[in-house]
Design a protein around this motif. Structure first.
Motif, PDB file in Angstrom:
ATOM      1  N   GLU A 155     -13.022  10.419   6.296  1.00 53.17           N
ATOM      2  CA  GLU A 155     -12.327  11.711   6.264  1.00 53.17           C
ATOM      3  C   GLU A 155     -11.912  12.119   7.676  1.00 53.17           C
ATOM      4  OE1 GLU A 155     -12.895  16.246   4.457  1.00 53.17           O
ATOM      5  OE2 GLU A 155     -14.586  14.832   4.498  1.00 53.17           O
ATOM      6  N   GLU A 157      -7.957  14.851   5.151  1.00 53.64           N
ATOM      7  CA  GLU A 157      -7.292  13.647   4.661  1.00 53.64           C
ATOM      8  C   GLU A 157      -8.186  12.440   4.952  1.00 53.64           C
ATOM      9  OE1 GLU A 157      -4.680  13.790   2.881  1.00 53.64           O
ATOM     10  OE2 GLU A 157      -4.017  15.852   3.248  1.00 53.64           O
ATOM     11  N   TYR A 158      -7.646  11.229   4.752  1.00 52.77           N
ATOM     12  CA  TYR A 158      -8.487  10.038   4.918  1.00 52.77           C
ATOM     13  C   TYR A 158      -7.730   8.914   5.617  1.00 52.77           C
ATOM     14  CZ  TYR A 158     -11.829  12.250   1.809  1.00 52.77           C
ATOM     15  OH  TYR A 158     -12.728  13.131   1.271  1.00 52.77           O
ATOM     16  N   ARG A 214      -5.330  13.210  10.299  1.00 52.88           N
ATOM     17  CA  ARG A 214      -4.806  11.924   9.817  1.00 52.88           C
ATOM     18  C   ARG A 214      -3.590  11.507  10.627  1.00 52.88           C
ATOM     19  NH1 ARG A 214      -2.237  11.429   3.889  1.00 52.88           N
ATOM     20  NH2 ARG A 214      -0.581  12.486   5.028  1.00 52.88           N
ATOM     21  N   VAL A 245      -4.420   7.021   4.279  1.00 51.67           N
ATOM     22  CA  VAL A 245      -4.464   7.035   2.817  1.00 51.67           C
ATOM     23  C   VAL A 245      -3.439   8.065   2.351  1.00 51.67           C
ATOM     24  CG1 VAL A 245      -5.860   7.444   0.766  1.00 51.67           C
ATOM     25  CG2 VAL A 245      -6.887   6.362   2.791  1.00 51.67           C
ATOM     26  N   LEU A 246      -2.362   7.592   1.742  1.00 52.07           N
ATOM     27  CA  LEU A 246      -1.256   8.459   1.341  1.00 52.07           C
ATOM     28  C   LEU A 246      -1.329   8.808  -0.138  1.00 52.07           C
ATOM     29  CD1 LEU A 246       1.738   6.766   3.222  1.00 52.07           C
ATOM     30  CD2 LEU A 246       0.157   8.539   4.044  1.00 52.07           C
ATOM     31  N   SER A 247      -0.726   9.899  -0.496  1.00 48.22           N
ATOM     32  CA  SER A 247      -0.615  10.283  -1.903  1.00 48.22           C
ATOM     33  C   SER A 247       0.573   9.566  -2.530  1.00 48.22           C
ATOM     34  CB  SER A 247      -0.429  11.790  -2.025  1.00 48.22           C
ATOM     35  OG  SER A 247       0.872  12.168  -1.562  1.00 48.22           O
ATOM     36  N   LEU A 248       0.700   9.668  -3.848  1.00 48.03           N
ATOM     37  CA  LEU A 248       1.825   9.035  -4.543  1.00 48.03           C
ATOM     38  C   LEU A 248       3.152   9.562  -4.035  1.00 48.03           C
ATOM     39  CD1 LEU A 248       0.483   9.046  -8.216  1.00 48.03           C
ATOM     40  CD2 LEU A 248       0.733   7.057  -6.725  1.00 48.03           C
ATOM     41  N   ARG A 249       3.234  10.859  -3.769  1.00 51.45           N
ATOM     42  CA  ARG A 249       4.497  11.435  -3.306  1.00 51.45           C
ATOM     43  C   ARG A 249       4.777  11.114  -1.844  1.00 51.45           C
ATOM     44  NH1 ARG A 249       3.244  15.568  -7.241  1.00 51.45           N
ATOM     45  NH2 ARG A 249       4.997  15.771  -8.693  1.00 51.45           N
ATOM     46  N   GLU A 250       3.731  10.867  -1.068  1.00 57.34           N
ATOM     47  CA  GLU A 250       3.927  10.524   0.339  1.00 57.34           C
ATOM     48  C   GLU A 250       4.337   9.069   0.528  1.00 57.34           C
ATOM     49  OE1 GLU A 250       0.816  13.277   2.859  1.00 57.34           O
ATOM     50  OE2 GLU A 250      -0.019  11.651   1.629  1.00 57.34           O
ATOM     51  N   ALA A 251       3.847   8.184  -0.327  1.00 53.71           N
ATOM     52  CA  ALA A 251       4.013   6.743  -0.120  1.00 53.71           C
ATOM     53  C   ALA A 251       5.463   6.300   0.092  1.00 53.71           C
ATOM     54  CB  ALA A 251       3.382   5.975  -1.282  1.00 53.71           C
TER      55      ALA A 251
END
Length: 375
Positions: free
Chosen positions: A238, A243-244, A293, A310-316
């Motif tokens: 973290e 975030e991670y 992050r 580590v990204l979210s689906l919308r960030e990727a």
């Protein structure tokens, strides 16, 4: 070989596939074949799609065409058999015996088309004590031992969405099996049945782990091993903003680079000494908590430390590397993963959006030269 109906649109151009509508791994497998250029006709049910989302946004139905057939109507089975007669591949995901009772099982289809590859997608497989029982991804991967590998010790195993069972252990193995059987059919003129069971495929995915277990290099418990979060230089941490960051600094030179960029000293030999792993994990965690992050992403950018945000689906889709490779694409306003893998001579692309139920009936009847009653 059938006449190409999707010329220049992937290595499977000219391959005809019938998909009997279902949910989960079957539609994804058919999407993959369609992405590779196959002419996939989805046979939808009159009562609509089973996924429960707007059909116009169901990406797994892209690059396909759809006809609506009521398999329980008097003419339903005959209409599907007309399609099977002209196809190279048929995919169904019913419980064992259902397709036979509906009159579209392997024997019915092979009587009309001996070259047909008949792909069957289930969780438990076509036989065995649980073959006729209901199930979902979680139950299938649970009994294979793979679910029990994922998560922190002392906590419930972590469900990896439905990616491990449905899609990795299910869809991808169905596609591999179908393509292998298609190669055999074209060489011999004889089709066959492909029994793709999620329990089989998911178990198969763990082959390397079973080898390590047999060699004494893997402990049969969660987060106690090199690749399952047990070691502190292969895991997630973290950051200050909640975030991670993901760390995969396994090899000595990557580990050394990781420590240098993280600003930690006195830990050069800690990765070889499990007794020091608690100390190592604590110091790494504290260091990552000292920055956001974005701070750490910038620090590790362009290095071989094997660290990534580590990204979210919308960030990727906006990650610079994925954007440069066009790993994601947009079609009719719908952002989605682009077809994969890539081919030098027969490139693939998203040709059409999700097939709406029944909208391809006339075109399919024309292109497949179907009897008038089938259209």
């Amino acid at each position: 070989m059938t006449t190409a109906t999707t010329p220049g649109q992937g290595p499977l151009s000219g391959v005809r596939v019938v998909e009997l509508a279902g949910i989960g791994p079957g539609p994804f497998a058919a999407m993959l074949l369609a992405d590779l250029g196959a002419d996939v006709v989805r046979v939808d049910r009159p009562d609509g799609p089973g996924l429960g989302i707007d059909p116009a946004r169901d990406v797994t139905n892209r690059n396909k065409r759809s006809v609506v057939v009521d398999l329980k109507a008097s003419d339903g089975p005959a209409r599907v058999l007309d399609l099977a007669e002209r196809a190279d591949v048929l995919i169904e995901g019913y419980r064992p015996g259902v397709a036979e009772r509906l009159g579209v099982g392997p024997a019915d289809c092979h009587a009309r088309n001996p070259r047909l590859v008949y792909g069957r997608m289930t969780g438990w497989g076509q036989d065995g004590p649980l073959a006729d029982r209901a199930g979902h991804d979680a139950s299938y991967i649970a009994v294979t031992g793979t679910l029990g590998m994922i998560g922190r010790p002392g906590e419930p195993p972590a469900l990896p969405a439905n990616l491990l069972g449905d899609y990795a252990g299910g869809s991808l193995y169905l596609v591999v099996g179908v393509l292998a059987a298609l190669h055999h059919a074209r060489a011999t003129g004889t089709g066959q049945v492909v029994d793709a069971a999620i329990v089989d495929g998911t178990a198969h995915l763990s082959a390397m782990i079973h080898g390590m277990l047999a060699a004494g290099a893997w402990q049969d418990r969660r987060a106690a091993n090199l690749l399952d979060g047990g070691c502190p230089y292969y895991g997630t941490y973290e950051t200050a903003d909640g975030e991670y960051m993901a760390v995969g600094a396994l090899e000595p030179r990557f580990y050394a680079e990781f420590l240098r960029l993280l600003g930690l000293d006195g830990l050069a030999g800690a990765h070889h000494d499990p007794a020091r792993w608690p100390e190592l994990r604590e110091r790494i965690a504290a260091r990552f908590k000292s920055g956001t992050r974005d701070d750490w992403t910038a620090r590790f950018e362009g290095t071989d430390a094997c660290v990534a945000p580590v990204l979210s689906l919308r960030e990727a889709p906006h990650h610079p590397h994925l954007a440069a490779r066009a790993t994601f694409t947009e079609h009719d306003g719908l952002v989605q993963p682009a077809p994969a893998p890539r081919f030098s001579a027969t490139p693939t692309r998203v040709r059409t959006g999700p097939a709406l139920p029944g909208t391809g009936a006339q075109d399919v009847a024309r292109d497949w030269d179907l009897p008038e009653a089938t259209a």
